[in-house]
Design an enzyme around this catalytic site. Sequence first.
Site, PDB file in Angstrom:
ATOM      1  N   HIS A  40      55.359  -0.312  11.063  1.00 39.91           N
ATOM      2  CA  HIS A  40      56.579  -1.016  11.582  1.00 39.91           C
ATOM      3  C   HIS A  40      56.166  -2.764  11.792  1.00 39.91           C
ATOM      4  O   HIS A  40      55.656  -3.563  11.869  1.00 39.91           O
ATOM      5  CB  HIS A  40      57.020  -1.272  12.947  1.00 39.91           C
ATOM      6  N   HIS A  73      53.903   9.030  11.967  1.00 41.79           N
ATOM      7  CA  HIS A  73      53.900   9.263  12.903  1.00 41.79           C
ATOM      8  C   HIS A  73      54.300  10.374  13.070  1.00 41.79           C
ATOM      9  O   HIS A  73      54.172  11.656  14.241  1.00 41.79           O
ATOM     10  CB  HIS A  73      55.714   8.688  13.486  1.00 41.79           C
ATOM     11  N   CYS A  95      49.233  11.748  10.930  1.00 47.18           N
ATOM     12  CA  CYS A  95      47.359  11.160  11.013  1.00 47.18           C
ATOM     13  C   CYS A  95      47.534  12.479  11.436  1.00 47.18           C
ATOM     14  O   CYS A  95      47.766  13.208  12.018  1.00 47.18           O
ATOM     15  CB  CYS A  95      47.847   9.622  11.758  1.00 47.18           C
ATOM     16  N   HIS A 123      59.665   6.997  20.735  1.00 44.31           N
ATOM     17  CA  HIS A 123      59.234   6.287  20.027  1.00 44.31           C
ATOM     18  C   HIS A 123      58.971   7.264  19.408  1.00 44.31           C
ATOM     19  O   HIS A 123      58.906   8.903  18.947  1.00 44.31           O
ATOM     20  CB  HIS A 123      57.529   5.590  20.027  1.00 44.31           C
ATOM     21  N   GLU A 125      57.028   8.539  17.270  1.00 41.47           N
ATOM     22  CA  GLU A 125      55.555   9.683  17.422  1.00 41.47           C
ATOM     23  C   GLU A 125      56.150  10.437  18.497  1.00 41.47           C
ATOM     24  O   GLU A 125      55.143  11.902  18.523  1.00 41.47           O
ATOM     25  CB  GLU A 125      53.496   9.205  17.559  1.00 41.47           C
ATOM     26  N   THR A 166      49.400   8.463  20.558  1.00 48.26           N
ATOM     27  CA  THR A 166      48.385   7.681  20.586  1.00 48.26           C
ATOM     28  C   THR A 166      47.601   6.605  20.815  1.00 48.26           C
ATOM     29  O   THR A 166      47.094   6.049  20.792  1.00 48.26           O
ATOM     30  CB  THR A 166      47.727   8.487  19.106  1.00 48.26           C
ATOM     31  N   CYS A 194      44.761   7.368  20.537  1.00 56.26           N
ATOM     32  CA  CYS A 194      43.713   6.650  18.919  1.00 56.26           C
ATOM     33  C   CYS A 194      42.738   5.909  19.355  1.00 56.26           C
ATOM     34  O   CYS A 194      42.232   5.262  20.240  1.00 56.26           O
ATOM     35  CB  CYS A 194      44.675   6.896  18.187  1.00 56.26           C
ATOM     36  N   SER A 223      54.897  -1.550  18.141  1.00 56.14           N
ATOM     37  CA  SER A 223      55.211  -1.485  19.800  1.00 56.14           C
ATOM     38  C   SER A 223      53.579  -1.789  20.165  1.00 56.14           C
ATOM     39  O   SER A 223      52.867  -2.251  20.794  1.00 56.14           O
ATOM     40  CB  SER A 223      55.179   0.621  19.946  1.00 56.14           C
ATOM     41  N   ASN A 224      51.773  -1.348  19.127  1.00 59.99           N
ATOM     42  CA  ASN A 224      51.338  -1.185  19.354  1.00 59.99           C
ATOM     43  C   ASN A 224      50.214  -3.255  19.098  1.00 59.99           C
ATOM     44  O   ASN A 224      49.719  -3.311  20.021  1.00 59.99           O
ATOM     45  CB  ASN A 224      49.756  -0.501  18.222  1.00 59.99           C
TER      46      ASN A 224
END
Length: 665
Positions: A40, A73, A95, A123, A125, A166, A194, A223-224
């Site tokens: 993103h 994702h 991943c 999301h 993922e 994660t 993660c 998001s992160n």
Amino acid sequence: MKITLSETAGFCFGVRRAVELVEQTAAAGKTVVTLGPIVHNRHVAERFERLRVREAAGVGEIPDGATVIIRAHGVGRAVYEAIAARGLGVVDATCPFVERIHNLVRKAETEGRKPILFGAKTHPEVVGICGWCADPLVVETPEELENWLREEPKRGETPLILAAQTTSNQNLWKKVREIANSLCTNCKIFDTICEATENRQTAAAALAAKSDAMVVVGDRTSSNTRQLAAICRAHCQRVFAVDNAAELADCDFSGIHTIGITAGASTPAWIIKEVNQTMDEIKTVDTAATEESFEALLDASIKTLNTGDTVTGTVVAIGTTEVQVDLGTKHAGYIPCDEVSADPNVKPEDVLHVGDEIKVFVVRVNDQEGTVQLSRKKLDGMRVWEELQEAADNKTPVEAKITETNKGGLVANVKGVRVFIPASASGIARGGDLEELKGKTVRIRITEVNRERRGGRVVGSIRAVASEERKAAQEKIWSEIEVGKKYTGVVKSLTSYGAFVDIGGVDGMVHVSELSWRRIKNPAEVVKVGDVIDVYVIGLDAEKHKISLGYKTAEMNPWNQFTAKYNVGDVAKVKIVKMMTFGAFAEIVPGVDGLIHISQIADRRIAKPEDVLSVGQEVDAKITDIDAENKRISLSIRALLESAAEEQAEAAEEAAEPAEAVEAQ
Ligand code: SF4
């Protein structure tokens, strides 16, 4: 103003890997379509656009013949099936940490456990994870989980598993786990957040706690990055979330003495670099000379590796195109599969395992992206070069496999390094066929190691080793040799007077008279070149390095063979070999002749032996005398004829006796 860069910031391992896989696939000239955005971050998206990498929202949008990149994702099982049904090429950049959750939920359902996932329902993922199980529950908050469990208290007793997206918030995840622990009796909990995210969040929190302000760099759709900003806000009052360096212009840094910088997992290093430069300019205007340079900090934290370094890392994943290595720095290390081993037949999983600590060579440091290309093959190659240099210095022979022949000689392979062997050093005589050595493993001496030449040059010699080994063998033989000692040797050459025999590095000569008990004219009557024969030393001259060998033995002695078989009085089948005026010589056993005197040839007087016998004729003869001293044997045909006549006469007499008896009666 003091600027501090967070200990971890920027691309995580999974994102870096996905970005690289896209770039590699595009560079291979394929039509690349990513299933959704790889990260993103619009800057990365723009870069991909320049590489003609397209993005599709679903498998149906992908053109025929394209290669699909599955992003970090991950996706659900149905997507893989749809790709396979379309016959599209696929590069899976899921991943490994996400893949682990896929496996967890799959396995849980086969064990009869209901998967509960803590994360954002929409999301990608989470959607991907849910695509690997039939009946998952996704909860976005601790309260949501608590409500679901309290709604039907029996739910807490059913078999469950709990995992997290994660990139989830650690604090909220902790609460979710506490609820599960207090309300569930049969729930397996897997901490799947993660470490990259956790480390980034922990470092950001610690930095925010001691800074007047924080700059969080990242795309607003990430998001992160948003979570990182939230964590910073919990510890620091002034948090500036910026997409890129240009947005720093809108930030008010007045009254700030200490500022921390962090960046989301989808933020490429070059954006951080831009922020760095801009911040540095602000700092230069604003701060005293004693302040630490952001660039220096960035360099200290990112650029701690240099091309040509040898570093130690831990294998974290083994993929189809590369092996990922954790170097304990910000850099994401990877070894392309063809850089794992010099042997093209070796697969990475044959020699490496997740968790292995390995030494690797730094091939390329990409500070912009925070990646490091590594090579295990090169390091092995360097070690081999060192070994070759050592072998050259110490004159130690090494094993080499001959792989090619060319105009000048041979090419051999020593642990992946090409070694040239000139024809003159091949040990093959001038004009001989070098091809006969191809594919063979030989021992060579390294005569030259030159790494300075382009690609490096190593020269070796088979002849040098052969000659050294021959010399050593010769010394050994001369230190032990004595008359009577037996050897097994190889006939090397023949002359009219004898045969030369190699007894293990030294040649000795078997004189023609020592080859056979028979009288022979040429050694070739007994042996030929290449024969392996047993010989014994009958004489030696250490000064002149001459060795006389014997071949014929007592067991081979025809006289001994004769006496072992015959005695005087025996009858032997003999072969007439020579006529003389006084009689005929006949061979009794090969190499032993006897004389049949003319008076013993027939039971009548004859003028010459030829009247009765001819050369080559085989007859029975009685051995009438053996002169062991002079090795003479007398034979007689007549003796046999006379005894036959006597027997006949006796038989006739016996036949006549009954008639006389009758008459007397
Ligand atoms: S955040 Fe962690 S799990 Fe997600 S892609 Fe990056 S390394 Fe993988």
